[in-house]
Design a protein around this motif. Sequence first.
Motif, PDB file in Angstrom:
ATOM      1  N   SER A 142       0.837  -1.201   0.000  1.00 50.99           N
ATOM      2  CA  SER A 142       0.000   0.000   0.000  1.00 50.99           C
ATOM      3  C   SER A 142       0.872   1.252   0.000  1.00 50.99           C
ATOM      4  CB  SER A 142      -0.910  -0.006   1.230  1.00 50.99           C
ATOM      5  OG  SER A 142      -1.706   1.154   1.278  1.00 50.99           O
ATOM      6  N   HIS A 143       1.895   1.251   0.838  1.00 50.35           N
ATOM      7  CA  HIS A 143       2.828   2.376   0.892  1.00 50.35           C
ATOM      8  C   HIS A 143       3.495   2.586  -0.470  1.00 50.35           C
ATOM      9  CE1 HIS A 143       5.961   4.961   2.702  1.00 50.35           C
ATOM     10  NE2 HIS A 143       6.773   4.367   1.846  1.00 50.35           N
ATOM     11  N   LYS A 144       3.952   1.512  -1.069  1.00 54.57           N
ATOM     12  CA  LYS A 144       4.653   1.588  -2.352  1.00 54.57           C
ATOM     13  C   LYS A 144       3.727   2.115  -3.456  1.00 54.57           C
ATOM     14  CE  LYS A 144       7.536  -1.184  -5.509  1.00 54.57           C
ATOM     15  NZ  LYS A 144       6.848  -0.829  -6.739  1.00 54.57           N
ATOM     16  N   GLU A 145       2.478   1.717  -3.413  1.00 55.54           N
ATOM     17  CA  GLU A 145       1.536   2.187  -4.436  1.00 55.54           C
ATOM     18  C   GLU A 145       1.445   3.703  -4.427  1.00 55.54           C
ATOM     19  OE1 GLU A 145      -3.138   1.631  -5.835  1.00 55.54           O
ATOM     20  OE2 GLU A 145      -2.504   1.014  -3.822  1.00 55.54           O
ATOM     21  N   GLY A 146       1.333   4.288  -3.231  1.00 56.08           N
ATOM     22  CA  GLY A 146       1.255   5.739  -3.146  1.00 56.08           C
ATOM     23  C   GLY A 146       2.543   6.423  -3.544  1.00 56.08           C
ATOM     24  N   ILE A 147       3.668   5.923  -3.022  1.00 53.29           N
ATOM     25  CA  ILE A 147       4.963   6.535  -3.314  1.00 53.29           C
ATOM     26  C   ILE A 147       5.311   6.404  -4.791  1.00 53.29           C
ATOM     27  CG2 ILE A 147       7.438   6.278  -2.925  1.00 53.29           C
ATOM     28  CD1 ILE A 147       6.047   7.854  -0.773  1.00 53.29           C
ATOM     29  N   ASP A 148       4.977   5.274  -5.390  1.00 55.59           N
ATOM     30  CA  ASP A 148       5.271   5.098  -6.820  1.00 55.59           C
ATOM     31  C   ASP A 148       4.529   6.113  -7.678  1.00 55.59           C
ATOM     32  OD1 ASP A 148       7.004   3.032  -6.356  1.00 55.59           O
ATOM     33  OD2 ASP A 148       5.670   1.440  -7.042  1.00 55.59           O
ATOM     34  N   LYS A 149       3.392   6.573  -7.205  1.00 49.51           N
ATOM     35  CA  LYS A 149       2.629   7.557  -7.978  1.00 49.51           C
ATOM     36  C   LYS A 149       3.226   8.949  -7.896  1.00 49.51           C
ATOM     37  CE  LYS A 149      -1.901   5.264  -7.588  1.00 49.51           C
ATOM     38  NZ  LYS A 149      -2.147   5.102  -9.039  1.00 49.51           N
ATOM     39  N   VAL A 150       3.887   9.251  -6.769  1.00 49.86           N
ATOM     40  CA  VAL A 150       4.306  10.633  -6.537  1.00 49.86           C
ATOM     41  C   VAL A 150       5.820  10.807  -6.526  1.00 49.86           C
ATOM     42  CG1 VAL A 150       4.369  10.516  -4.007  1.00 49.86           C
ATOM     43  CG2 VAL A 150       3.727  12.662  -5.111  1.00 49.86           C
ATOM     44  N   GLY A 151       6.567   9.743  -6.250  1.00 47.87           N
ATOM     45  CA  GLY A 151       8.018   9.857  -6.198  1.00 47.87           C
ATOM     46  C   GLY A 151       8.547   9.749  -4.787  1.00 47.87           C
ATOM     47  N   GLN A 152       9.850   9.599  -4.660  1.00 50.01           N
ATOM     48  CA  GLN A 152      10.483   9.282  -3.380  1.00 50.01           C
ATOM     49  C   GLN A 152      10.729  10.499  -2.488  1.00 50.01           C
ATOM     50  OE1 GLN A 152      11.165   6.153  -2.276  1.00 50.01           O
ATOM     51  NE2 GLN A 152      10.158   5.379  -4.119  1.00 50.01           N
ATOM     52  N   GLU A 153      10.728  11.691  -3.029  1.00 49.65           N
ATOM     53  CA  GLU A 153      11.157  12.868  -2.259  1.00 49.65           C
ATOM     54  C   GLU A 153       9.978  13.563  -1.589  1.00 49.65           C
ATOM     55  OE1 GLU A 153      13.284  15.269  -5.024  1.00 49.65           O
ATOM     56  OE2 GLU A 153      14.805  13.744  -5.398  1.00 49.65           O
ATOM     57  N   VAL A 154       9.111  12.771  -0.956  1.00 51.27           N
ATOM     58  CA  VAL A 154       7.920  13.340  -0.325  1.00 51.27           C
ATOM     59  C   VAL A 154       7.694  12.651   1.014  1.00 51.27           C
ATOM     60  CG1 VAL A 154       6.854  13.833  -2.552  1.00 51.27           C
ATOM     61  CG2 VAL A 154       6.348  11.678  -1.394  1.00 51.27           C
ATOM     62  N   GLY A 155       6.650  13.114   1.706  1.00 44.51           N
ATOM     63  CA  GLY A 155       6.206  12.482   2.934  1.00 44.51           C
ATOM     64  C   GLY A 155       4.739  12.143   2.836  1.00 44.51           C
ATOM     65  N   THR A 156       4.032  12.288   3.955  1.00 43.90           N
ATOM     66  CA  THR A 156       2.610  12.040   3.997  1.00 43.90           C
ATOM     67  C   THR A 156       1.897  13.350   4.316  1.00 43.90           C
ATOM     68  OG1 THR A 156       0.874  10.823   5.192  1.00 43.90           O
ATOM     69  CG2 THR A 156       2.870  11.256   6.412  1.00 43.90           C
ATOM     70  N   PRO A 157       0.775  13.662   3.693  1.00 45.95           N
ATOM     71  CA  PRO A 157      -0.049  12.778   2.876  1.00 45.95           C
ATOM     72  C   PRO A 157       0.333  12.783   1.400  1.00 45.95           C
ATOM     73  CG  PRO A 157      -1.160  14.870   3.071  1.00 45.95           C
ATOM     74  CD  PRO A 157       0.118  14.979   3.885  1.00 45.95           C
ATOM     75  N   VAL A 158      -0.177  11.770   0.718  1.00 50.18           N
ATOM     76  CA  VAL A 158      -0.147  11.717  -0.746  1.00 50.18           C
ATOM     77  C   VAL A 158      -1.586  11.631  -1.214  1.00 50.18           C
ATOM     78  CG1 VAL A 158       0.449  10.292  -2.745  1.00 50.18           C
ATOM     79  CG2 VAL A 158       2.128  10.645  -0.917  1.00 50.18           C
ATOM     80  N   VAL A 161      -5.396  12.517  -7.875  1.00 54.41           N
ATOM     81  CA  VAL A 161      -6.619  13.070  -8.446  1.00 54.41           C
ATOM     82  C   VAL A 161      -6.563  12.923  -9.962  1.00 54.41           C
ATOM     83  CG1 VAL A 161      -6.795  14.729  -6.551  1.00 54.41           C
ATOM     84  CG2 VAL A 161      -5.679  15.415  -8.680  1.00 54.41           C
ATOM     85  N   PRO A 162      -7.703  13.050 -10.635  1.00 57.32           N
ATOM     86  CA  PRO A 162      -7.693  12.930 -12.095  1.00 57.32           C
ATOM     87  C   PRO A 162      -6.944  14.079 -12.757  1.00 57.32           C
ATOM     88  CG  PRO A 162      -9.909  12.605 -11.214  1.00 57.32           C
ATOM     89  CD  PRO A 162      -9.077  13.152 -10.097  1.00 57.32           C
ATOM     90  N   GLY A 163      -6.103  13.737 -13.731  1.00 57.70           N
ATOM     91  CA  GLY A 163      -5.416  14.742 -14.526  1.00 57.70           C
ATOM     92  C   GLY A 163      -6.181  15.065 -15.790  1.00 57.70           C
ATOM     93  N   ALA A 164      -5.529  15.773 -16.703  1.00 61.52           N
ATOM     94  CA  ALA A 164      -6.196  16.244 -17.913  1.00 61.52           C
ATOM     95  C   ALA A 164      -6.735  15.106 -18.765  1.00 61.52           C
ATOM     96  CB  ALA A 164      -5.233  17.105 -18.729  1.00 61.52           C
ATOM     97  N   ASP A 165      -6.000  13.984 -18.816  1.00 62.14           N
ATOM     98  CA  ASP A 165      -6.418  12.873 -19.663  1.00 62.14           C
ATOM     99  C   ASP A 165      -7.231  11.824 -18.909  1.00 62.14           C
ATOM    100  OD1 ASP A 165      -4.511  11.762 -18.055  1.00 62.14           O
ATOM    101  OD2 ASP A 165      -3.216  11.027 -19.675  1.00 62.14           O
ATOM    102  N   GLY A 166      -7.576  12.145 -17.663  1.00 57.16           N
ATOM    103  CA  GLY A 166      -8.346  11.203 -16.859  1.00 57.16           C
ATOM    104  C   GLY A 166      -7.491  10.284 -16.031  1.00 57.16           C
ATOM    105  N   GLY A 167      -6.187  10.175 -16.371  1.00 60.97           N
ATOM    106  CA  GLY A 167      -5.277   9.385 -15.559  1.00 60.97           C
ATOM    107  C   GLY A 167      -4.965  10.096 -14.257  1.00 60.97           C
ATOM    108  N   GLN A 168      -4.446   9.358 -13.290  1.00 61.98           N
ATOM    109  CA  GLN A 168      -4.189   9.943 -11.987  1.00 61.98           C
ATOM    110  C   GLN A 168      -2.896  10.756 -11.959  1.00 61.98           C
ATOM    111  OE1 GLN A 168      -4.376   6.744  -9.043  1.00 61.98           O
ATOM    112  NE2 GLN A 168      -6.305   7.592  -8.336  1.00 61.98           N
ATOM    113  N   ILE A 169      -2.975  11.907 -11.291  1.00 57.78           N
ATOM    114  CA  ILE A 169      -1.818  12.729 -10.969  1.00 57.78           C
ATOM    115  C   ILE A 169      -1.725  12.775  -9.454  1.00 57.78           C
ATOM    116  CG2 ILE A 169      -0.761  15.009 -11.107  1.00 57.78           C
ATOM    117  CD1 ILE A 169      -0.884  13.654 -13.789  1.00 57.78           C
ATOM    118  N   ALA A 170      -0.574  12.454  -8.906  1.00 60.31           N
ATOM    119  CA  ALA A 170      -0.415  12.412  -7.453  1.00 60.31           C
ATOM    120  C   ALA A 170       0.459  13.562  -6.981  1.00 60.31           C
ATOM    121  CB  ALA A 170       0.184  11.083  -7.014  1.00 60.31           C
ATOM    122  N   PHE A 171       0.140  14.057  -5.780  1.00 61.33           N
ATOM    123  CA  PHE A 171       0.894  15.132  -5.148  1.00 61.33           C
ATOM    124  C   PHE A 171       1.132  14.794  -3.688  1.00 61.33           C
ATOM    125  CE2 PHE A 171      -1.742  17.551  -8.289  1.00 61.33           C
ATOM    126  CZ  PHE A 171      -0.714  18.049  -9.073  1.00 61.33           C
TER     127      PHE A 171
END
Length: 217
Positions: A142-158, A161-171
């Motif tokens: 579960s942790h890896k799923e979130g981090i893989d979407k946003v990258g390693q240089e972050v913390g919590t929360p992640v 949300v939907p991006g322009a093409d409907g795919g997910q964009i994570a922050f």
Amino acid sequence: MSDNGKTPVDFWFDPLCPWAWMTSRWVLEVEKVRDIEVRWHVMSLAVLNEDKMDQVPEQYREGLRQSWGPVRVAVAAEQLHGGEVLGPFYTALGTRIHNRGEGLTPENVREIVSAALAEAGLPESLVEYLDKDSYDTELRASHKEGIDKVGQEVGTPVIAVPGADGGQIAFFGPVVTPTPQGEEAAKLWDGTLLVASVPGFFEIKRTRTADPDFSNL
């Protein structure tokens, strides 16, 4: 869109993080004013920092060690009773830790987690997973799923949300204090979708000058 026509928002949290708590209360406020559906997921500050333990102060290291228990209980609850229980359990636990300022110590953790489980309608026997690694594989996934979407240089929360093409964009974030309410919450949500719709957008940031403020929660 979800099957119910609502905009899905995936949210990864560690119950001990006060900033994740602030953001989580914001997305719940957004649910009141925008047609969204929050889907909760567990991430772990302990997992995030396990290869940096020799680089953090001892006080923070102790907090990271204590953080294993609550996320293990959360993942056990999810695995045994379904993902829909995570939101209520997180709310019950986070209210005690953050809003009421009870914190978590080795002496009170079982009492606080047991009370949160009961409030969320979950078996109090799940508290036994505080000290069990039975679902650590699922926790790390579960942790890896979130981090893989946003990258390693972050913390919590992640959040994702939907991006322009409907795919997910994570922050990572948004990091806010105090938690926006009503139309302010809606404006921040609209802005989040706006930046997510811009290809190549990555970051807006400024230095934090205030601590988490729970006074309006």
